[in-house]
Write a protein that holds these residues in place. Structure first.
Motif, PDB file in Angstrom:
ATOM      1  N   GLU A  90       0.885  -1.269  -0.101  1.00 44.78           N
ATOM      2  CA  GLU A  90       0.000  -0.096  -0.108  1.00 44.78           C
ATOM      3  C   GLU A  90       0.829   1.369  -0.122  1.00 44.78           C
ATOM      4  O   GLU A  90       0.494   2.219  -0.717  1.00 44.78           O
ATOM      5  N   LYS A  91       1.985   1.232   0.759  1.00 48.86           N
ATOM      6  CA  LYS A  91       2.829   2.399   0.962  1.00 48.86           C
ATOM      7  C   LYS A  91       3.504   2.468  -0.353  1.00 48.86           C
ATOM      8  O   LYS A  91       3.702   3.804  -0.936  1.00 48.86           O
ATOM      9  N   VAL A  92       4.039   1.570  -1.064  1.00 49.49           N
ATOM     10  CA  VAL A  92       4.733   1.741  -2.485  1.00 49.49           C
ATOM     11  C   VAL A  92       3.715   2.240  -3.512  1.00 49.49           C
ATOM     12  O   VAL A  92       4.296   3.194  -4.028  1.00 49.49           O
ATOM     13  N   ALA A  93       2.501   1.734  -3.371  1.00 52.87           N
ATOM     14  CA  ALA A  93       1.597   2.142  -4.222  1.00 52.87           C
ATOM     15  C   ALA A  93       1.383   3.596  -4.190  1.00 52.87           C
ATOM     16  O   ALA A  93       1.296   4.572  -4.984  1.00 52.87           O
ATOM     17  N   ALA A  94       1.322   4.264  -2.880  1.00 52.62           N
ATOM     18  CA  ALA A  94       1.037   5.582  -2.759  1.00 52.62           C
ATOM     19  C   ALA A  94       2.176   6.439  -2.882  1.00 52.62           C
ATOM     20  O   ALA A  94       2.156   7.569  -3.284  1.00 52.62           O
ATOM     21  N   ARG A  95       3.438   6.054  -2.577  1.00 51.58           N
ATOM     22  CA  ARG A  95       4.596   6.833  -3.057  1.00 51.58           C
ATOM     23  C   ARG A  95       4.712   6.784  -4.711  1.00 51.58           C
ATOM     24  O   ARG A  95       4.997   7.828  -5.148  1.00 51.58           O
ATOM     25  N   LEU A  96       4.580   5.574  -5.349  1.00 54.48           N
ATOM     26  CA  LEU A  96       4.645   5.895  -6.642  1.00 54.48           C
ATOM     27  C   LEU A  96       3.583   6.710  -7.390  1.00 54.48           C
ATOM     28  O   LEU A  96       3.861   7.190  -8.740  1.00 54.48           O
ATOM     29  N   SER A  97       2.506   6.744  -6.811  1.00 56.64           N
ATOM     30  CA  SER A  97       1.164   7.566  -7.536  1.00 56.64           C
ATOM     31  C   SER A  97       1.597   9.160  -7.263  1.00 56.64           C
ATOM     32  O   SER A  97       1.316   9.920  -8.365  1.00 56.64           O
ATOM     33  N   ARG A  98       2.629   9.617  -6.512  1.00 57.01           N
ATOM     34  CA  ARG A  98       3.112  10.861  -6.336  1.00 57.01           C
ATOM     35  C   ARG A  98       3.930  11.261  -7.565  1.00 57.01           C
ATOM     36  O   ARG A  98       4.055  12.364  -7.900  1.00 57.01           O
ATOM     37  N   GLN A  99       4.423  10.396  -8.368  1.00 54.36           N
ATOM     38  CA  GLN A  99       5.135  10.722  -9.346  1.00 54.36           C
ATOM     39  C   GLN A  99       4.572  11.228 -10.797  1.00 54.36           C
ATOM     40  O   GLN A  99       4.996  11.535 -11.429  1.00 54.36           O
ATOM     41  N   SER A 100       3.145  11.016 -10.525  1.00 60.78           N
ATOM     42  CA  SER A 100       2.563  11.835 -11.514  1.00 60.78           C
ATOM     43  C   SER A 100       2.616  13.423 -11.767  1.00 60.78           C
ATOM     44  O   SER A 100       2.118  13.719 -12.786  1.00 60.78           O
ATOM     45  N   LEU A 101       3.237  13.761 -10.586  1.00 57.53           N
ATOM     46  CA  LEU A 101       3.498  15.240 -10.836  1.00 57.53           C
ATOM     47  C   LEU A 101       4.383  15.462 -11.681  1.00 57.53           C
ATOM     48  O   LEU A 101       4.180  16.605 -12.272  1.00 57.53           O
ATOM     49  N   LEU A 102       5.343  14.669 -11.829  1.00 60.96           N
ATOM     50  CA  LEU A 102       6.424  14.813 -12.873  1.00 60.96           C
ATOM     51  C   LEU A 102       5.884  14.614 -14.430  1.00 60.96           C
ATOM     52  O   LEU A 102       6.747  14.933 -15.170  1.00 60.96           O
ATOM     53  N   ARG A 103       4.621  14.220 -14.511  1.00 63.47           N
ATOM     54  CA  ARG A 103       4.172  13.870 -15.735  1.00 63.47           C
ATOM     55  C   ARG A 103       3.009  14.608 -16.321  1.00 63.47           C
ATOM     56  O   ARG A 103       2.498  14.429 -17.259  1.00 63.47           O
ATOM     57  N   LYS A 104       2.902  15.889 -15.367  1.00 64.33           N
ATOM     58  CA  LYS A 104       1.888  16.738 -15.834  1.00 64.33           C
ATOM     59  C   LYS A 104       2.553  17.654 -17.216  1.00 64.33           C
ATOM     60  O   LYS A 104       3.748  17.622 -17.382  1.00 64.33           O
ATOM     61  N   SER A 105       1.410  18.079 -17.766  1.00 64.19           N
ATOM     62  CA  SER A 105       1.724  19.014 -19.098  1.00 64.19           C
ATOM     63  C   SER A 105       2.720  20.188 -18.655  1.00 64.19           C
ATOM     64  O   SER A 105       3.699  20.426 -19.466  1.00 64.19           O
ATOM     65  N   GLN A 106       2.680  20.704 -17.494  1.00 66.04           N
ATOM     66  CA  GLN A 106       3.670  21.637 -17.017  1.00 66.04           C
ATOM     67  C   GLN A 106       4.203  21.246 -15.695  1.00 66.04           C
ATOM     68  O   GLN A 106       3.629  21.726 -14.595  1.00 66.04           O
ATOM     69  N   PRO A 107       5.039  20.103 -15.609  1.00 68.64           N
ATOM     70  CA  PRO A 107       5.805  19.479 -14.332  1.00 68.64           C
ATOM     71  C   PRO A 107       6.452  20.678 -13.806  1.00 68.64           C
ATOM     72  O   PRO A 107       6.967  21.757 -14.298  1.00 68.64           O
ATOM     73  N   PRO A 108       6.692  20.532 -12.300  1.00 68.54           N
ATOM     74  CA  PRO A 108       7.542  21.510 -11.592  1.00 68.54           C
ATOM     75  C   PRO A 108       8.914  21.026 -11.984  1.00 68.54           C
ATOM     76  O   PRO A 108       9.370  20.348 -12.279  1.00 68.54           O
TER      77      PRO A 108
END
Length: 282
Positions: A139-157
């Motif tokens: 569960e914790k692994v899935a939660a951590r990996l889900s945060r990586q979607s931030l870097l795949r946004k059209s305008q990532p930070p």
């Protein structure tokens, strides 16, 4: 003797647990040392539980529930805490992280979660939280990996990471896992919004030796800093203190290897892990 620190039970589930545990202990007439002796664990661990800074292992929690005649209340609270993939002390940081337009990180011990591979994340979490079940770790692994979607946004930070050399030298999960992880870091560094540097051992002492540091910047809000060590974190919003941590990061950034030299050092480490893997097979 100073009065015990008051906790706000509404602040987090661990805080609620701590308040409940303290009330039960006082009602039963135990000191922290006396209760610890019955478990048995160090009384300092009881203090950490009551301050909401640590959650007891399942067997210790069950024993506390039994000794304090909590009628299953501590067991129920513990279950709710363990079902929460992201700890309360990190929840506000994750909220800020999702809104940031720039992130600057110095990582003292591991690759940042935003760049971790699944296998590497699993090893970090498994060893860092050995009391968790396999299901809880997943569960914790899935939660951590889900945060990586931030870097795949059209305008990532912007993500600017300085890794301590120990991060690339410590074989988390073994040579194969590390080669995959380091290759993933190099691939990420090829994108225009991600920069990676390494703070080499030869740089000696530096300004961020106390632990990992993250600075978050926003379009229309003041910067914040986040300090992390082990299983605790501190979100810093005071502007004067954020400025000091920003100065610390600037000094780290200036002393780290340039991106190209950092990539070369990472590739050399990958070669060494490849040699280790071949040696393990012979």
């Amino acid at each position: 003797m100073p009065a015990p620190k008051e906790l706000d039970p509404s602040a987090s589930l661990p805080a609620l647990y701590g308040v409940k545990l303290r009330k039960l202990r006082v009602r039963a007439g135990f000191t922290q040392r006396g209760l610890g002796d019955l478990i048995p664990i160090a009384h300092s661990r009881i203090a950490q539980f009551e301050l909401g800074k640590e959650t007891p292992p399942e067997d210790v929690n069950a024993r506390l529930d039994e000794i304090l005649e909590a009628d299953g209340d501590l067991v129920d609270l513990w279950t709710h805490i363990k079902r929460t993939p992201i700890p309360d002390w990190a929840r506000k940081f994750v909220t800020y992280e999702a809104r940031a337009n720039a992130m600057h990180k110095y990582m003292a011990h591991s690759v940042p979660g935003l760049l971790q591979t699944e296998a590497y994340a699993r090893e970090v979490l498994r060893h860092g939280q050995p009391w968790c079940t396999v299901g809880e770790i997943e569960e914790k692994v899935a939660a951590r990996l889900s945060r990586q979607s931030l870097l795949r946004k059209s305008q990532p930070p912007l993500l600017w990471v300085v890794l301590d050399e120990s991060v690339i030298r410590r074989p988390v999960g073994g040579p194969t896992v590390m080669r995959e992880q380091l290759a993933s870091v190099l691939e990420a560094a090829r994108t225009p919004h991600i920069e990676v540097q390494v703070m080499p051992f030869v740089a000696g002492a530096h300004s961020a030796m106390g632990g990992s540091l993250t600075l978050l910047s926003f379009d229309n809000a003041p910067d914040v800093a986040y300090l992390e060590a082990g299983h605790s974190g501190e979100l810093v919003e005071d502007r004067a203190m954020v400025a000091r941590h920003s100065h610390r990061y600037d000094l780290v950034h200036a002393r780290a290897l340039p991106p190209e030299a950092s990539a070369a050092l990472i590739r050399r480490a990958m070669k060494e892990y490849e040699t280790c893997a071949v040696t393990d097979l012979t």
